[in-house]
Design a protein around this motif. Sequence first.
Motif, PDB file in Angstrom:
ATOM      1  N   TYR A  87      26.713  42.194  62.693  1.00  0.00           N
ATOM      2  CA  TYR A  87      26.342  42.804  61.446  1.00  0.00           C
ATOM      3  C   TYR A  87      27.543  41.792  60.553  1.00  0.00           C
ATOM      4  O   TYR A  87      28.934  41.807  60.484  1.00  0.00           O
ATOM      5  N   TYR A  88      26.828  41.503  59.327  1.00  0.00           N
ATOM      6  CA  TYR A  88      27.883  40.540  58.599  1.00  0.00           C
ATOM      7  C   TYR A  88      28.397  41.498  57.099  1.00  0.00           C
ATOM      8  O   TYR A  88      26.687  41.718  57.032  1.00  0.00           O
ATOM      9  N   PHE A  89      29.288  41.731  56.570  1.00  0.00           N
ATOM     10  CA  PHE A  89      29.768  42.403  55.841  1.00  0.00           C
ATOM     11  C   PHE A  89      30.431  41.675  54.854  1.00  0.00           C
ATOM     12  O   PHE A  89      31.546  40.822  55.195  1.00  0.00           O
ATOM     13  N   SER A  90      30.539  41.629  53.150  1.00  0.00           N
ATOM     14  CA  SER A  90      30.982  41.295  51.957  1.00  0.00           C
ATOM     15  C   SER A  90      30.799  42.515  51.213  1.00  0.00           C
ATOM     16  O   SER A  90      30.540  42.742  50.719  1.00  0.00           O
ATOM     17  N   LEU A  91      32.654  41.611  50.268  1.00  0.00           N
ATOM     18  CA  LEU A  91      32.876  42.596  49.530  1.00  0.00           C
ATOM     19  C   LEU A  91      33.505  41.587  48.292  1.00  0.00           C
ATOM     20  O   LEU A  91      34.273  40.558  48.538  1.00  0.00           O
ATOM     21  N   THR A  92      33.314  41.787  47.203  1.00  0.00           N
ATOM     22  CA  THR A  92      33.206  40.975  46.333  1.00  0.00           C
ATOM     23  C   THR A  92      33.725  41.774  44.800  1.00  0.00           C
ATOM     24  O   THR A  92      33.432  42.941  44.636  1.00  0.00           O
ATOM     25  N   ILE A  93      35.266  41.708  43.948  1.00  0.00           N
ATOM     26  CA  ILE A  93      35.746  42.498  43.159  1.00  0.00           C
ATOM     27  C   ILE A  93      35.924  42.137  42.242  1.00  0.00           C
ATOM     28  O   ILE A  93      37.464  41.050  43.027  1.00  0.00           O
ATOM     29  N   VAL A  94      35.847  41.997  40.671  1.00  0.00           N
ATOM     30  CA  VAL A  94      36.905  41.388  39.806  1.00  0.00           C
ATOM     31  C   VAL A  94      36.986  42.151  38.824  1.00  0.00           C
ATOM     32  O   VAL A  94      36.381  43.274  38.433  1.00  0.00           O
ATOM     33  N   ASP A  95      38.605  42.130  38.645  1.00  0.00           N
ATOM     34  CA  ASP A  95      38.883  43.636  37.296  1.00  0.00           C
ATOM     35  C   ASP A  95      39.809  42.748  36.254  1.00  0.00           C
ATOM     36  O   ASP A  95      40.475  41.969  37.131  1.00  0.00           O
ATOM     37  N   ASN A  96      38.646  43.836  35.411  1.00  0.00           N
ATOM     38  CA  ASN A  96      39.579  42.633  34.734  1.00  0.00           C
ATOM     39  C   ASN A  96      41.079  43.378  33.054  1.00  0.00           C
ATOM     40  O   ASN A  96      41.484  43.703  32.436  1.00  0.00           O
ATOM     41  N   ARG A  97      41.306  44.456  34.008  1.00  0.00           N
ATOM     42  CA  ARG A  97      41.952  46.006  34.061  1.00  0.00           C
ATOM     43  C   ARG A  97      43.569  45.417  34.348  1.00  0.00           C
ATOM     44  O   ARG A  97      43.842  45.362  34.820  1.00  0.00           O
ATOM     45  N   HIS A 117      47.259  42.985  42.827  1.00  0.00           N
ATOM     46  CA  HIS A 117      47.803  44.148  41.208  1.00  0.00           C
ATOM     47  C   HIS A 117      47.626  42.911  40.313  1.00  0.00           C
ATOM     48  O   HIS A 117      47.707  41.872  40.008  1.00  0.00           O
ATOM     49  N   ASN A 118      46.393  43.612  39.459  1.00  0.00           N
ATOM     50  CA  ASN A 118      46.569  42.889  38.573  1.00  0.00           C
ATOM     51  C   ASN A 118      47.933  42.170  37.263  1.00  0.00           C
ATOM     52  O   ASN A 118      48.582  43.156  36.951  1.00  0.00           O
ATOM     53  N   ASP A 119      47.495  40.914  37.019  1.00  0.00           N
ATOM     54  CA  ASP A 119      49.338  40.090  35.913  1.00  0.00           C
ATOM     55  C   ASP A 119      48.554  41.333  34.423  1.00  0.00           C
ATOM     56  O   ASP A 119      47.660  41.875  34.202  1.00  0.00           O
ATOM     57  N   ASP A 120      49.840  40.343  33.576  1.00  0.00           N
ATOM     58  CA  ASP A 120      50.030  41.612  32.444  1.00  0.00           C
ATOM     59  C   ASP A 120      48.483  41.191  31.790  1.00  0.00           C
ATOM     60  O   ASP A 120      47.922  41.994  31.188  1.00  0.00           O
ATOM     61  N   TYR A 121      47.675  40.174  32.424  1.00  0.00           N
ATOM     62  CA  TYR A 121      46.787  39.642  31.896  1.00  0.00           C
ATOM     63  C   TYR A 121      45.215  40.271  31.887  1.00  0.00           C
ATOM     64  O   TYR A 121      43.856  40.323  31.847  1.00  0.00           O
ATOM     65  N   GLY A 122      45.332  40.942  33.482  1.00  0.00           N
ATOM     66  CA  GLY A 122      44.185  41.804  33.873  1.00  0.00           C
ATOM     67  C   GLY A 122      42.766  40.853  34.920  1.00  0.00           C
ATOM     68  O   GLY A 122      41.709  41.294  34.135  1.00  0.00           O
ATOM     69  N   HIS A 123      43.972  39.715  35.223  1.00  0.00           N
ATOM     70  CA  HIS A 123      42.743  39.294  36.323  1.00  0.00           C
ATOM     71  C   HIS A 123      42.876  39.478  37.901  1.00  0.00           C
ATOM     72  O   HIS A 123      44.150  38.485  37.946  1.00  0.00           O
ATOM     73  N   THR A 124      42.237  40.231  38.476  1.00  0.00           N
ATOM     74  CA  THR A 124      42.378  40.100  39.643  1.00  0.00           C
ATOM     75  C   THR A 124      40.503  40.087  40.320  1.00  0.00           C
ATOM     76  O   THR A 124      39.879  40.437  40.073  1.00  0.00           O
ATOM     77  N   ASN A 125      40.432  39.023  41.351  1.00  0.00           N
ATOM     78  CA  ASN A 125      39.576  38.668  41.963  1.00  0.00           C
ATOM     79  C   ASN A 125      39.650  38.774  43.759  1.00  0.00           C
ATOM     80  O   ASN A 125      41.161  38.263  44.310  1.00  0.00           O
ATOM     81  N   LEU A 126      38.960  39.610  44.030  1.00  0.00           N
ATOM     82  CA  LEU A 126      38.974  40.308  45.794  1.00  0.00           C
ATOM     83  C   LEU A 126      38.690  40.121  45.796  1.00  0.00           C
ATOM     84  O   LEU A 126      36.695  40.227  45.346  1.00  0.00           O
ATOM     85  N   SER A 127      37.799  38.978  47.786  1.00  0.00           N
ATOM     86  CA  SER A 127      37.112  38.525  47.978  1.00  0.00           C
ATOM     87  C   SER A 127      37.106  38.150  49.696  1.00  0.00           C
ATOM     88  O   SER A 127      38.017  37.774  50.007  1.00  0.00           O
ATOM     89  N   ASN A 128      36.344  39.511  50.287  1.00  0.00           N
ATOM     90  CA  ASN A 128      36.547  39.238  52.034  1.00  0.00           C
ATOM     91  C   ASN A 128      34.910  39.461  52.777  1.00  0.00           C
ATOM     92  O   ASN A 128      33.829  40.031  51.957  1.00  0.00           O
ATOM     93  N   SER A 129      35.669  39.234  53.596  1.00  0.00           N
ATOM     94  CA  SER A 129      34.124  39.489  54.726  1.00  0.00           C
ATOM     95  C   SER A 129      34.393  39.387  56.165  1.00  0.00           C
ATOM     96  O   SER A 129      35.429  38.895  56.388  1.00  0.00           O
TER      97      SER A 129
END
Length: 167
Positions: free
Chosen positions: A84-94, A116-128
């Motif tokens: 089985y293949y699994f993937s996740l994607t998270i975009v967080d702007n806090r 960890h989001n920087d002061d501008y609130g940009h995080t992108n997580l992706s994995n599979s």
Amino acid sequence: MEELKKENTVLETRMTASENEVEELKRQNADQPKVAFSLGLTDNGRIGPFNTEITLKFSKVFTNFGQAYSPTTGLFTAPVRGAYYFSLTIVDNRGNEECVVTLYHNDKRVLWNYDHNDDYGHTNLSNSMVLQLEKGDVVYMVLPASYSVFDDGNDRFTFNGFLLFPL
């Protein structure tokens, strides 16, 4: 004329054999389990933090072929032994937030994601990853204690999976 009849007989035999092979492939394909899901976490914004880890329950079910994912429990249950293949994607702007999620196979953590989001609130997580599962094995996402995630109508947090092939 006799030569053409022989050639025609050979071609008819080959065509019949090919048609039989196509029908067999159709039967095999029809017998293969159809398992795939695509999910969004929520429209409600912030989830967490909590005092203990929680299993994330993805309430936005875009597709759930085979009905192997339960939005009530947050668990994907393998209907057959397979890869089985699994993937996740998270975009967080806090701004100034830590984003942490883990993927579990049964009770074993198999994937840990952090940013960890920087002061501008940009995080992108992706994995599979690809996992070999036995029939009845479960896979699920966990939010560790004291962390939070965010999702809204823009579907910033997605979780997907599908059966590559039975084993």
